[in-house]
Every structure is written in structure tokens, then in C-alpha cells.
Motif scaffolding. Structure first.
Motif, PDB file in Angstrom:
ATOM      1  N   LEU A 261       0.850  -1.187   0.000  1.00 15.62           N
ATOM      2  CA  LEU A 261       0.000   0.000   0.000  1.00 15.62           C
ATOM      3  C   LEU A 261       0.890   1.243   0.000  1.00 15.62           C
ATOM      4  O   LEU A 261       1.827   1.344   0.804  1.00 15.62           O
ATOM      5  CB  LEU A 261      -0.896   0.005   1.233  1.00 15.62           C
ATOM      6  CG  LEU A 261      -1.847   1.201   1.373  1.00 15.62           C
ATOM      7  CD1 LEU A 261      -2.904   1.177   0.278  1.00 15.62           C
ATOM      8  CD2 LEU A 261      -2.502   1.200   2.758  1.00 15.62           C
ATOM      9  N   ILE A 262       0.596   2.199  -0.881  1.00 19.02           N
ATOM     10  CA  ILE A 262       1.422   3.402  -1.006  1.00 19.02           C
ATOM     11  C   ILE A 262       0.503   4.617  -1.134  1.00 19.02           C
ATOM     12  O   ILE A 262      -0.391   4.644  -1.981  1.00 19.02           O
ATOM     13  CB  ILE A 262       2.341   3.334  -2.248  1.00 19.02           C
ATOM     14  CG1 ILE A 262       3.118   2.017  -2.290  1.00 19.02           C
ATOM     15  CG2 ILE A 262       3.307   4.518  -2.264  1.00 19.02           C
ATOM     16  CD1 ILE A 262       3.868   1.796  -3.593  1.00 19.02           C
ATOM     17  N   CYS A 385       2.985   7.582   4.079  1.00 18.33           N
ATOM     18  CA  CYS A 385       2.567   6.240   4.509  1.00 18.33           C
ATOM     19  C   CYS A 385       2.719   5.248   3.366  1.00 18.33           C
ATOM     20  O   CYS A 385       2.208   5.457   2.259  1.00 18.33           O
ATOM     21  CB  CYS A 385       1.112   6.293   4.981  1.00 18.33           C
ATOM     22  SG  CYS A 385       0.458   4.683   5.493  1.00 18.33           S
ATOM     23  N   PHE A 386       3.414   4.159   3.632  1.00 20.30           N
ATOM     24  CA  PHE A 386       3.577   3.083   2.655  1.00 20.30           C
ATOM     25  C   PHE A 386       3.970   1.828   3.407  1.00 20.30           C
ATOM     26  O   PHE A 386       4.400   1.898   4.566  1.00 20.30           O
ATOM     27  CB  PHE A 386       4.641   3.426   1.607  1.00 20.30           C
ATOM     28  CG  PHE A 386       6.028   3.629   2.176  1.00 20.30           C
ATOM     29  CD1 PHE A 386       6.974   2.615   2.112  1.00 20.30           C
ATOM     30  CD2 PHE A 386       6.384   4.824   2.788  1.00 20.30           C
ATOM     31  CE1 PHE A 386       8.261   2.798   2.632  1.00 20.30           C
ATOM     32  CE2 PHE A 386       7.659   5.016   3.317  1.00 20.30           C
ATOM     33  CZ  PHE A 386       8.592   4.004   3.235  1.00 20.30           C
ATOM     34  N   GLY A 387       3.830   0.688   2.773  1.00 20.13           N
ATOM     35  CA  GLY A 387       4.294  -0.520   3.445  1.00 20.13           C
ATOM     36  C   GLY A 387       3.566  -1.771   3.013  1.00 20.13           C
ATOM     37  O   GLY A 387       2.844  -1.804   2.015  1.00 20.13           O
ATOM     38  N   HIS A 388       3.764  -2.801   3.821  1.00 19.01           N
ATOM     39  CA  HIS A 388       3.358  -4.160   3.480  1.00 19.01           C
ATOM     40  C   HIS A 388       1.953  -4.416   4.024  1.00 19.01           C
ATOM     41  O   HIS A 388       1.785  -5.065   5.065  1.00 19.01           O
ATOM     42  CB  HIS A 388       4.357  -5.153   4.046  1.00 19.01           C
ATOM     43  CG  HIS A 388       5.786  -4.681   3.983  1.00 19.01           C
ATOM     44  ND1 HIS A 388       6.412  -4.369   2.796  1.00 19.01           N
ATOM     45  CD2 HIS A 388       6.704  -4.442   4.958  1.00 19.01           C
ATOM     46  CE1 HIS A 388       7.658  -3.975   3.035  1.00 19.01           C
ATOM     47  NE2 HIS A 388       7.846  -4.004   4.346  1.00 19.01           N
ATOM     48  N   LEU A 394       3.234  -1.189   8.299  1.00 19.98           N
ATOM     49  CA  LEU A 394       3.305   0.077   7.584  1.00 19.98           C
ATOM     50  C   LEU A 394       4.521   0.880   8.033  1.00 19.98           C
ATOM     51  O   LEU A 394       4.845   0.900   9.234  1.00 19.98           O
ATOM     52  CB  LEU A 394       2.054   0.917   7.842  1.00 19.98           C
ATOM     53  CG  LEU A 394       0.732   0.361   7.336  1.00 19.98           C
ATOM     54  CD1 LEU A 394      -0.402   1.285   7.748  1.00 19.98           C
ATOM     55  CD2 LEU A 394       0.745   0.187   5.809  1.00 19.98           C
ATOM     56  N   HIS A 395       5.163   1.526   7.089  1.00 19.64           N
ATOM     57  CA  HIS A 395       6.188   2.519   7.398  1.00 19.64           C
ATOM     58  C   HIS A 395       5.470   3.866   7.402  1.00 19.64           C
ATOM     59  O   HIS A 395       5.256   4.481   6.358  1.00 19.64           O
ATOM     60  CB  HIS A 395       7.324   2.450   6.384  1.00 19.64           C
ATOM     61  CG  HIS A 395       7.951   1.089   6.342  1.00 19.64           C
ATOM     62  ND1 HIS A 395       8.579   0.525   7.430  1.00 19.64           N
ATOM     63  CD2 HIS A 395       8.011   0.153   5.363  1.00 19.64           C
ATOM     64  CE1 HIS A 395       9.013  -0.688   7.125  1.00 19.64           C
ATOM     65  NE2 HIS A 395       8.678  -0.932   5.877  1.00 19.64           N
ATOM     66  N   TYR A 396       5.072   4.261   8.602  1.00 22.68           N
ATOM     67  CA  TYR A 396       4.254   5.459   8.756  1.00 22.68           C
ATOM     68  C   TYR A 396       5.172   6.610   9.129  1.00 22.68           C
ATOM     69  O   TYR A 396       5.411   6.894  10.294  1.00 22.68           O
ATOM     70  CB  TYR A 396       3.179   5.233   9.825  1.00 22.68           C
ATOM     71  CG  TYR A 396       2.090   6.285   9.813  1.00 22.68           C
ATOM     72  CD1 TYR A 396       1.033   6.190   8.912  1.00 22.68           C
ATOM     73  CD2 TYR A 396       2.130   7.366  10.670  1.00 22.68           C
ATOM     74  CE1 TYR A 396       0.033   7.145   8.877  1.00 22.68           C
ATOM     75  CE2 TYR A 396       1.149   8.332  10.641  1.00 22.68           C
ATOM     76  CZ  TYR A 396       0.100   8.218   9.741  1.00 22.68           C
ATOM     77  OH  TYR A 396      -0.882   9.179   9.709  1.00 22.68           O
ATOM     78  N   ASN A 397       5.720   7.234   8.089  1.00 15.69           N
ATOM     79  CA  ASN A 397       6.695   8.298   8.281  1.00 15.69           C
ATOM     80  C   ASN A 397       6.016   9.662   8.205  1.00 15.69           C
ATOM     81  O   ASN A 397       5.002   9.826   7.520  1.00 15.69           O
ATOM     82  CB  ASN A 397       7.806   8.203   7.239  1.00 15.69           C
ATOM     83  CG  ASN A 397       8.531   6.872   7.292  1.00 15.69           C
ATOM     84  OD1 ASN A 397       8.487   6.174   8.310  1.00 15.69           O
ATOM     85  ND2 ASN A 397       9.190   6.499   6.227  1.00 15.69           N
ATOM     86  N   VAL A 398       6.605  10.624   8.891  1.00 16.41           N
ATOM     87  CA  VAL A 398       6.032  11.968   8.933  1.00 16.41           C
ATOM     88  C   VAL A 398       7.127  12.966   8.557  1.00 16.41           C
ATOM     89  O   VAL A 398       8.114  13.116   9.287  1.00 16.41           O
ATOM     90  CB  VAL A 398       5.458  12.307  10.320  1.00 16.41           C
ATOM     91  CG1 VAL A 398       4.752  13.662  10.280  1.00 16.41           C
ATOM     92  CG2 VAL A 398       4.503  11.215  10.794  1.00 16.41           C
ATOM     93  N   SER A 399       6.982  13.609   7.404  1.00 19.40           N
ATOM     94  CA  SER A 399       7.954  14.608   6.962  1.00 19.40           C
ATOM     95  C   SER A 399       7.598  15.986   7.513  1.00 19.40           C
ATOM     96  O   SER A 399       6.430  16.309   7.737  1.00 19.40           O
ATOM     97  CB  SER A 399       7.997  14.672   5.431  1.00 19.40           C
ATOM     98  OG  SER A 399       8.684  13.563   4.896  1.00 19.40           O
ATOM     99  N   GLN A 400       8.623  16.782   7.700  1.00 20.25           N
ATOM    100  CA  GLN A 400       8.435  18.115   8.258  1.00 20.25           C
ATOM    101  C   GLN A 400       7.538  18.982   7.368  1.00 20.25           C
ATOM    102  O   GLN A 400       7.447  18.760   6.160  1.00 20.25           O
ATOM    103  CB  GLN A 400       9.784  18.805   8.419  1.00 20.25           C
ATOM    104  CG  GLN A 400      10.449  19.150   7.089  1.00 20.25           C
ATOM    105  CD  GLN A 400      11.732  19.928   7.243  1.00 20.25           C
ATOM    106  OE1 GLN A 400      12.682  19.427   7.807  1.00 20.25           O
ATOM    107  NE2 GLN A 400      11.736  21.158   6.754  1.00 20.25           N
ATOM    108  N   PRO A 401       6.858  19.972   7.948  1.00 22.50           N
ATOM    109  CA  PRO A 401       6.121  20.927   7.121  1.00 22.50           C
ATOM    110  C   PRO A 401       7.063  21.628   6.150  1.00 22.50           C
ATOM    111  O   PRO A 401       8.251  21.819   6.440  1.00 22.50           O
ATOM    112  CB  PRO A 401       5.546  21.908   8.153  1.00 22.50           C
ATOM    113  CG  PRO A 401       5.513  21.151   9.433  1.00 22.50           C
ATOM    114  CD  PRO A 401       6.694  20.233   9.392  1.00 22.50           C
ATOM    115  N   VAL A 402       6.544  22.028   5.004  1.00 20.89           N
ATOM    116  CA  VAL A 402       7.346  22.739   4.001  1.00 20.89           C
ATOM    117  C   VAL A 402       7.895  24.026   4.627  1.00 20.89           C
ATOM    118  O   VAL A 402       7.159  24.807   5.226  1.00 20.89           O
ATOM    119  CB  VAL A 402       6.498  23.071   2.765  1.00 20.89           C
ATOM    120  CG1 VAL A 402       7.288  23.924   1.791  1.00 20.89           C
ATOM    121  CG2 VAL A 402       6.016  21.790   2.093  1.00 20.89           C
TER     122      VAL A 402
END
Length: 476
Positions: A261-262, A385-388, A394-402
Motif C-alpha cells: 500500500l502506497i 505512509c507506505f508498506g506491506h 506500515l512505514h508510517y513516516n512523517v515529513s516536516q512541514p514545508v
């Protein structure tokens, strides 16, 4: 002997060097640097010595001396870990033990469907050896060109094929392990069935080098599929993806070898930052599924099955658009989109990463609730969010605000972890699905693990490693 002063420590280091020889002992800071830095840069370490033994006997002598002198040892494979489990601390008093010179493929047995390898064998090398006898080893990771089998086992690595074949623990039949006192446990058996006492190998698989050093393993091989089809589908929601997964599993059974899932944002990052990347579908979709179906019967069988699954998905409205790879190159390009997600996050600034698992049926609920939790900590943070999905990881990653300051965003690591992990625990999930505990999640494990379970882990650690020399400060 107590290491009370630098002169005493230097003398002890000389004794270790004598075991492997000067040529295989690294002392210069420039030589040591790659062994004390981990990929995320979260845990810079120091060491005055990296040992590169060339035999099990040398590993045994090193650990025996380490126990005698109470010198901390940090076992290391390809150093591709993501939780700070394979690097020393900042004291400069821990020795890195690199297993990279233990790199023999000891035996390939296609009739038993097994391969016996040293711990330092690179995962891709193992894949190539299996290919030569028309077999496959299904553990597949983005880092397979540099990660090593000992590290894969020590962290119980997962990857994209867990759905059909299981994680590293399930792919391992036997191990050879050097214990902290120098004794060697030779349990390199090919048996598929064995009820003779405790399953000792599984104490070491996933222990992250805290109980001993895995020096070799017997691993399962599988017949190569005769047909393999890869497709990407665009969907409106994780719930639609979950329902598609159920249909695919019903139709393909064990032939459903991957179901990833991506989210849209990870795809956007890859297309923006990695040259040569091509959008998989004509339009943009909130969610994508990367699906692989394999067949032991024929290529036609795999093709018919994936067409049936996607055809039903399109007819019922679960799938908005889909494309099946028409060549090996296109299938590879689809997988590359998935594998490049982590690298594509780096140009977007700092990120807070989560490697979680929940019951598969709870994946849509987790995604919905976690988005709210993330916004409560940082309103403009961007979920990646992406993963198996097929195994609930899930690799539930959170990137910084722009435009945000990277350091400022990383200061939110603990509250962000807590917000996400609270939901994981509420859904009876795990805060570490495949990356391990290392240093990153050690304190959270201690604070949240069942009291009896944590006590048992500590008692096992004390029984195997009473001197406390094995990878101290990791896991527990």
C-alpha cells in the motif's frame, strides 16, 4: 580486569588485535568512521577498534577475551540498520566486531531446498547463488546489495515477501552462534521438523546481537515461480485497498506474493526527486496498491489470476485504474518506485519514522486515526505512509512541514512517536514490525512491554551474557 585507565584499555585492545592480526584490525579514525555512523545519523558513535575476524575460531577467542576483560562488543553486519542497533555508543570503549569477512557460501542443497551461509554473506550474493540452481531465497529488501545475512537474522528482517514466505525467523532452519564466553553452538541443521527441546535458534534470531554472535545459518530455498505478474492499481481509500486484498487472497492464495500500500505523497516525492521515475498511472490517486501474483504452474496462470483480481476490482469500483506490467523492465520500474520512497524523503527535510504493525483488518482504521494524531502534534506535517499491507506492517513516516526548520521538527520525535504508538497499542499492534528495537525504541519498550515479558527478557540476557558485554544499551 577492570578498565580503569586508558593505558590498561590500550593494552587490552592490543590483545584483541593479536587475535585477528594488524591487517584485519582497524585503528585509524578514517578507517573506523563508516562503522560508527548509522544511516539516519541519529546515533553517532565512537570506537578505537574495529575487528574483522576471518573464522569462527577468531570470533570465539574475541568473545572469550571480551568476557574476561569485560570489554563491550558491538556485532555488525552491513550496517544498514535503522534503529541504532549496530553502532557503538559515544564512550569510545566499545569494540565493533564486523562479520563481513565471514562470507562463504558453505553449501547449496537444491534437493533439500536449503542453503548454508556465513553471517557476512551479502543478501544479493545469496540470491545469486540460489538462482544458479533454479531456486529462490525470498527475503527481499531495498538494502539487499549491502546488508548481510547475520544482520538480517539478528534483526529478524521482513521485507516485501513476508506475506507469502514469512520473515527472516521463518526462513531460518538452523544457526551457528558464538556465545559470550566463547563457546560455539553448532545448530546448523536442515530439519523441517524437530521437537527435541527448546528452539534455541529463535533466541538469537531477532536478539540484535545481545545474546551472542550468529556466524552462520541454514536458510530455506524455494522453487522459482514459473509465472510472475506485477501490477499497480489506483484506489480512493485504504478501505478499498483492504477489500481488494481480501479478493486477491481468495483468488490467488499463497500465490499472492506481495501487496504493498502506497499513499499519493510518497509517489509524488519519488517522481519529484529521483530522475527517471515515471508516474505509474495516467491520473493521480489518493492511494496505490503494488501487487504481485506468482504461479508455480505457468506464466499464463499468473496472468489470468491477476487479470481476474483487477477486473473484479474495476467492476465493483474498488479500483479506479490499474496497469499490469508488460515486461520485466516495467515490473522492475514499478518495484523501483516502491523501493525509492525512503531516499526520496531526504530532500524534503527531516522526518519522524514509524515501523509499526497492526492486524491487517485494522490498517484502514489506523491510517485514519493516525492522521488526526499527527496533526495534533504538528498541524502541517506531511504523512508519508507506505508498506506491506498484506502483513499489516506500515512505514508510517512523517515529513516536516514545508519550510520548517529540520531540527525544530525533530524535537517533536517523542510526542509524535507517542501519538502514533498509542494508536498502535490500542489496536493490539507492535511499535517495531521489522526494523528492531536497537537504541531508538529501547526506552519505549521498557516503558510499555508487559512486566512479566520484560522480566523474562532480562533474565535470558543475564543467563547468556552475565558480564554484559554483548551490544550493551540495545533492546533492553
Amino acid at each position: 580486569m577492570p578498565l580503569s585507565d586508558d593505558a590498561a584499555f590500550a593494552a587490552v585492545l592490543d590483545r584483541f588485535v593479536a587475535i585477528v592480526g594488524e591487517h584485519h584490525a582497524l585503528r585509524a579514525e578514517t578507517d573506523i568512521k563508516p562503522f560508527v555512523a548509522e544511516r539516519r545519523g541519529l546515533y553517532p558513535g565512537l570506537s578505537r577498534l574495529v575487528l574483522r575476524p576471518g573464522s569462527v575460531d577468531e570470533v570465539s577467542r574475541i568473545l572469550k577475551l571480551a568476557t574476561e576483560t569485560k570489554t563491550a562488543i558491538v556485532p555488525q553486519g552491513g550496517n544498514t540498520g535503522l534503529v541504532g542497533g549496530g553502532v557503538p555508543d559515544g564512550s569510545g570503549r566499545q569494540i565493533v566486531l564486523s562479520l563481513s569477512r565471514l562470507n562463504r557460501i558453505r553449501e547449496v542443497d537444491p534437493l533439500s531446498n536449503t542453503i548454508t551461509v556465513d553471517a557476512g554473506v551479502i543478501l544479493q550474493t545469496l540470491h545469486d547463488a540460489a538462482e544458479k540452481v533454479e531456486r529462490m531465497f525470498p527475503l527481499s529488501l531495498a538494502s539487499q546489495g549491502s546488508c548481510e545475512i547475520g544482520g538480517n537474522l539478528s534483526t529478524n528482517a521482513g521485507g516485501t515477501a513476508v506475506l507469502a514466505y514469512g520473515n527472516a525467523r521463518e526462513l531460518c532452519l538452523g544457526v551457528e552462534v558464538v556465545l559470550p564466553n566463547g563457546e560455539v553452538l553448532d545448530d546448523l541443521r536442515k530439519l523441517k521438523k524437530d521437537n527435541t527441546g527448546y528452539d534455541l535458534k529463535n533466541l538469537f534470531v531477532g536478539a540484535e546481537g545481545t545474546l551472542g554472535v550468529i556466524t552462520a545459518a541454514v536458510l530455506k530455498l524455494f522453487p522459482k515461480p514459473r509465472g510472475r505478474e506485477v501490477a499497480i492499481a489506483g484506489l480512493d481509500s485504504p478501505q478499498a485497498a483492504f477489500e481488494l486484498f481480501g479478493r486477491a487472497l481468495d483468488r490467488a492464495g499463497a500465490g499472492l506474493t506481495a501487496f504493498e500500500l502506497i499513499g499519493r505523497r510518497p509517489i509524488e516525492f519519488v517522481l519529484r526527486h529521483l530522475p527517471g521515475s515515471i508516474a505509474p498511472l495516467a491520473g493521480d490517486w489518493p492511494w496505490y496498491v503494488l501487487m504481485e501474483i506468482s504461479s508455480g504452474r505457468s506464466a499464463e496462470d499468473a496472468r489470468a489470476t491477476i487479470e481476474e483480481v483487477l477486473g473484479e476490482g474495476l467492476e465493483t469500483g474498488l479500483v479506479g485504474d490499474a496497469v499490469i506490467a508488460e515486461s520485466l523492465a516495467q515490473a522492475g520500474a514499478f518495484w523501483k518506485l516502491r523501493e525509492d520512497i525512503s531516499d526520496s524523503q531526504k530532500p524534503e527535510g527531516s522526518s519522524i519514522k514509524h515501523d509499526i504493525s497492526v492486524p491487517v483488518a485494522s490498517v484502514p482504521e489506523f491510517i485514519e486515526r493516525a492522521a488526526v494524531a499527527v496533526a495534533s502534534v504538528s498541524r502541517d506535517a506531511r504523512v508519508v505512509c507506505f508498506g506491506h499491507m498484506g502483513d499489516g506492517n506500515l512505514h508510517y513516516n512523517v515529513s516536516q512541514p514545508v519550510g520548517d526548520d529540520p531540527a525544530s521538527f525533530l524535537s517533536l520525535y517523542r510526542p509524535m512517536n507517542k501519538a502514533v504508538h498509542d494508536i498502535v497499542r490500542d489496536l493490539n499492534g507492535s511499535i517495531s514490525a521489522e526494523h528492531g528495537i536497537g537504541q531508538l525504541k529501547r526506552d519505549e519498550l521498557a516503558a510499555t512491554a508487559p512486566v512479566v515479558g520484560l522480566d523474562l527478557m532480562r533474565r535470558i540476557k543475564a543467563a547468556f551474557d552475565p558480564a554484559g558485554i554483548m551490544n550493551p544499551g540495545k533492546v533492553i
